[in-house]
Design a protein around this motif. Structure first.
Motif, PDB file in Angstrom:
ATOM      1  N   GLU A   1       6.890   3.541  -6.198  1.00 28.66           N
ATOM      2  CA  GLU A   1       5.447   3.761  -6.342  1.00 28.66           C
ATOM      3  C   GLU A   1       5.160   4.957  -7.247  1.00 28.66           C
TER       4      GLU A   1
ATOM      5  N   TYR B   1      -0.664  -1.764   5.955  1.00 30.74           N
ATOM      6  CA  TYR B   1       0.217  -0.901   5.162  1.00 30.74           C
ATOM      7  C   TYR B   1       0.634   0.322   5.971  1.00 30.74           C
TER       8      TYR B   1
ATOM      9  N   HIS C   1      -3.072  -6.935   5.992  1.00 33.14           N
ATOM     10  CA  HIS C   1      -1.693  -6.503   5.772  1.00 33.14           C
ATOM     11  C   HIS C   1      -1.635  -5.017   6.117  1.00 33.14           C
TER      12      HIS C   1
ATOM     13  N   HIS D   1       4.037  -1.313   1.627  1.00 28.80           N
ATOM     14  CA  HIS D   1       3.845  -2.648   2.204  1.00 28.80           C
ATOM     15  C   HIS D   1       4.820  -2.842   3.374  1.00 28.80           C
TER      16      HIS D   1
ATOM     17  N   TYR E   1       1.168   4.550   0.238  1.00 24.09           N
ATOM     18  CA  TYR E   1       0.992   3.361   1.078  1.00 24.09           C
ATOM     19  C   TYR E   1       2.076   2.338   0.752  1.00 24.09           C
TER      20      TYR E   1
ATOM     21  N   SER F   1       6.630  -5.165   4.219  1.00 20.84           N
ATOM     22  CA  SER F   1       7.893  -5.813   3.845  1.00 20.84           C
ATOM     23  C   SER F   1       8.923  -4.796   3.356  1.00 20.84           C
ATOM     24  N   LYS F   2       8.464  -3.576   3.023  1.00 22.80           N
ATOM     25  CA  LYS F   2       9.363  -2.530   2.536  1.00 22.80           C
ATOM     26  C   LYS F   2       9.668  -1.496   3.620  1.00 22.80           C
ATOM     27  N   SER F   3       9.341  -1.833   4.866  1.00 19.82           N
ATOM     28  CA  SER F   3       9.483  -0.858   5.948  1.00 19.82           C
ATOM     29  C   SER F   3      10.928  -0.425   6.185  1.00 19.82           C
TER      30      SER F   3
END
Length: 236
Positions: free
Chosen positions: A30, A67, A65, A16, A14, A18-20
Motif C-alpha cells: 500500500e 477492512y 467488506h 483487505h 486499511y 483477504s490479506k489478514s
C-alpha cells in the motif's frame, strides 16, 4: 539541495480481509503504491519510508467488506519543491531555446530561453551544444552538467518543474562551488586589507594629533619662557 524533508507521521493503513495473514506485505504494498506521487496529505512527493507497526491488533471497520485498520508510525522522505527554492539536477537535453533537466532521477524540469540570464550565450562547439558565459569563460552548461536552478513553479500532477537561471548564484554547480568559495576568500582578504589600511590611517592621524599637541605645548612653554625673560629685563 532544498526541497527535501523528513517527516514523522502517524498513519492508519486499511488492509483487505483477504490479506489478514500477510498484513506486513499488504502494508508495504500500500505504501509502495504512493511512491513518486504527489500526496496532498503529505504535501509532497513520497520518495522513501521507514515503517514501524505500533500494534499487531487491527481494528475491524464495519461494512460489506470489513477492512482492517492498522496503525503505523512512519518516517517519510518527501520532495516538496516550492517557488524560489534552489534545486539541483542533471542536464539531459539542451537547445537554443531551452535546457531540460532531470531532478533526483524522476522529476523533469525545463528552463526556457527567457529564464536564462543574458551572460549565457548558446554555441555549438565541436558539434556539441553549450551555453557559455560571456563573463566567466570556464562557466559552461552542456549535456551532463549538474546545475543549480531556481524553482518558478511545480506541476503536482505530472511532477514537472519550471525553473530559472536568472539569479547569479545559479548555473553549473562545479563552477559555482569553486568560484563562490574563491570570491568569498577574496572578499575576506579585501575586507582585512581595508581594515588594516583603516587602522594605519587612524594611527597616522593619532600620531599627527600627538605631535601637534606636543608642538603646542612646546610653543606654550616658549611663550611662557619669553614672558619671564621680558619681566626679568624690565625689572633690571
Amino acid at each position: 539541495m532544498e526541497g527535501l524533508k523528513v517527516s514523522d507521521a502517524n498513519l492508519v493503513v486499511y488492509v483487505h480481509p483477504s490479506k489478514s495473514k500477510k498484513v506486513s506485505e499488504a502494508i508495504l504494498r500500500e505504501l509502495g503504491s504512493l511512491l513518486f506521487k504527489f500526496s496532498e496529505t503529505f504535501d509532497g512527493v513520497l520518495l522513501a519510508y521507514d515503517v514501524n507497526i505500533l500494534s499487531e491488533v487491527a481494528k475491524i471497520l464495519p461494512g460489506i467488506h470489513p477492512y482492517l485498520g492498522v496503525r503505523l508510525k512512519a518516517k517519510l522522505l518527501l520532495f516538496y519543491p516550492k517557488p524560489d527554492m534552489l534545486l539541483e539536477g542533471k542536464v539531459v537535453k539542451l537547445g537554443q531555446q531551452s535546457i531540460h533537466v532531470i531532478v533526483l532521477g524522476f522529476s523533469s524540469a525545463i528552463i526556457t530561453e527567457e529564464d536564462i540570464r543574458e551572460e549565457f550565450i548558446y554555441k555549438v562547439k565541436h558539434g556539441q551544444e553549450v551555453f557559455a558565459s560571456t563573463s566567466h569563460k570556464r562557466h559552461k552548461i552542456k549535456v551532463g552538467t549538474i546545475i543549480r536552478f531556481l524553482v518558478k513553479s511545480f506541476d503536482e500532477e505530472i511532477l514537472h518543474i519550471s525553473g530559472s537561471l536568472v539569479p547569479v548564484h545559479t548555473g553549473s554547480i562545479h563552477w559555482l562551488d569553486k568560484n563562490l568559495e574563491d570570491c568569498s576568500h577574496t572578499n575576506r582578504s579585501t575586507k582585512k586589507r581595508r581594515e588594516s589600511e583603516g587602522r594605519g590611517e587612524m594611527e597616522e592621524h593619532d600620531k599627527v594629533m600627538v605631535d601637534g599637541e606636543t608642538f603646542s605645548l612646546n610653543i606654550d612653554h616658549q611663550i611662557k619662557k619669553s614672558k619671564r625673560r621680558r619681566r626679568s629685563e624690565d625689572s633690571c
